[in-house]
Design a protein around this motif. Sequence first.
Motif, PDB file in Angstrom:
ATOM      1  N   VAL A   1       3.102  -0.683   5.848  1.00  0.00           N
ATOM      2  CA  VAL A   1       2.739   0.629   5.310  1.00  0.00           C
ATOM      3  C   VAL A   1       3.655   1.695   5.907  1.00  0.00           C
TER       4      VAL A   1
ATOM      5  N   PHE B   1      -2.625  -4.927   7.756  1.00  0.00           N
ATOM      6  CA  PHE B   1      -1.898  -3.727   7.325  1.00  0.00           C
ATOM      7  C   PHE B   1      -1.168  -3.156   8.529  1.00  0.00           C
TER       8      PHE B   1
ATOM      9  N   HIS C   1       3.951  -7.742   1.694  1.00  0.00           N
ATOM     10  CA  HIS C   1       4.069  -6.668   0.705  1.00  0.00           C
ATOM     11  C   HIS C   1       4.422  -5.379   1.428  1.00  0.00           C
ATOM     12  N   TYR C   2       4.985  -4.456   0.669  1.00  0.00           N
ATOM     13  CA  TYR C   2       5.355  -3.161   1.238  1.00  0.00           C
ATOM     14  C   TYR C   2       4.638  -2.062   0.473  1.00  0.00           C
ATOM     15  N   PHE C   3       3.786  -1.306   1.172  1.00  0.00           N
ATOM     16  CA  PHE C   3       3.076  -0.200   0.530  1.00  0.00           C
ATOM     17  C   PHE C   3       3.671   1.137   0.969  1.00  0.00           C
TER      18      PHE C   3
ATOM     19  N   LEU D   1      -4.735 -10.110  -2.869  1.00  0.00           N
ATOM     20  CA  LEU D   1      -4.452  -9.988  -1.433  1.00  0.00           C
ATOM     21  C   LEU D   1      -5.612 -10.581  -0.632  1.00  0.00           C
TER      22      LEU D   1
ATOM     23  N   LEU E   1      -1.138  -2.422  -4.678  1.00  0.00           N
ATOM     24  CA  LEU E   1      -1.337  -3.645  -3.908  1.00  0.00           C
ATOM     25  C   LEU E   1      -1.666  -4.775  -4.863  1.00  0.00           C
TER      26      LEU E   1
ATOM     27  N   VAL F   1       0.721  -6.341   4.832  1.00  0.00           N
ATOM     28  CA  VAL F   1       1.158  -5.184   4.052  1.00  0.00           C
ATOM     29  C   VAL F   1       1.799  -4.209   5.040  1.00  0.00           C
TER      30      VAL F   1
END
Length: 326
Positions: free
Chosen positions: A27, A89, A55-57, A83, A79, A25
């Motif tokens: 961030v 992260f 993923h992009y938070f 996951l 999210l 992820v």
Amino acid sequence: MIESTPRVGSAAEIAAELRRRDAFVMVSHVKPDGDTLGAGLALGLALKKLGKRVHYFQQDPVPRNLRFLPDSQFVSRDLPPDLPDDALFVFCDMSDMGRAGDYLPPLARENVLDVDHHLGNALFGAYNFVLPHECSTGTVVMHLLRELGAEVDRDIATCVLTTIMTDTGGFMHSNTTPEVLELSADLMRRGANKEEITEEIFLNKRVAATRLLGRIVDEMQFGHDGRYCYSHVDDAMLGETGADGEDTEDTVNTLRGQDGVEVAALFKAYDGEIRVSLRSNGRVNVQAAAKRLGGGGHFRASGLTWNGALADGIAAVERALVAEGL
Ligand code: AMP
Ligand code: MN
Ligand code: MN
């Protein structure tokens, strides 16, 4: 292994950890800029090419002027429910974890990688890759891409060049070294579109933003024999002009750019909080001044959040700047 004393890892150590993990992820910080987002997207795109899940938070929506960035359409505050527990992260461009906002679940330190270039980074991850001499977090990421042997394609090159142009103010700030220009040339040869980045980030302004700038300029105050300039934005000024918070992002540079001004401050009093942007011509260390009030940043560009009345914040910031030599 979790280090008892936080330390900065080598590119080889961090790359080994990236290879070991399957899911990531990326961030970015609140009120995102082209560095935090571009750095995360660049590394995310490269990890995807290595077959990883990414993923992009980001707590805040992607600003209008960054929506041209590849993969930015996948950035979200949510999210995925599935996951894996050992997803890593990767915090990009922040000196402490709090800059990511309030929407992340509690994270085990061993699942945190801190990739950054700020002075005084808290080394909050089990893995930290912090290079304060780099002009942007995107160029910090470049060290990891080289170590991973990742091909820098057009999309990745666009993201990294965006981080450089954001944090050098379009190649204007003192962090624009010959090495930065050489890397930028290489990124252009790989397909990064400098014209598009310039247009999106620096040139294309909404009329409302320009009207707001006019109001901020109207409210300028000077002190310390003209060496200090400050102004503010509040909800009423946004309402009058039709602008929003995104339209204020680089206006502090106009204040700093006035003849004779060494330090500028812009007090952004809207959305229920007061955020302060500080800029210096290089004599006064505004990172140290911001740190006195719980903020941080760089020698010439820093920020903080003020909890209290605007007038008290204006006084406190001036005291902090005087303590740092204003
Ligand atoms: P800005 O004025 O928002 O463009 O921020 C300038 C620099 O200060 C950036 O490097 C930010 O990461 C840093 N900064 C801004 N606000 C804060 C804060 N509340 N805490 C720590 N660093 C900050
Ligand atoms: Mn940033
Ligand atoms: Mn940065």
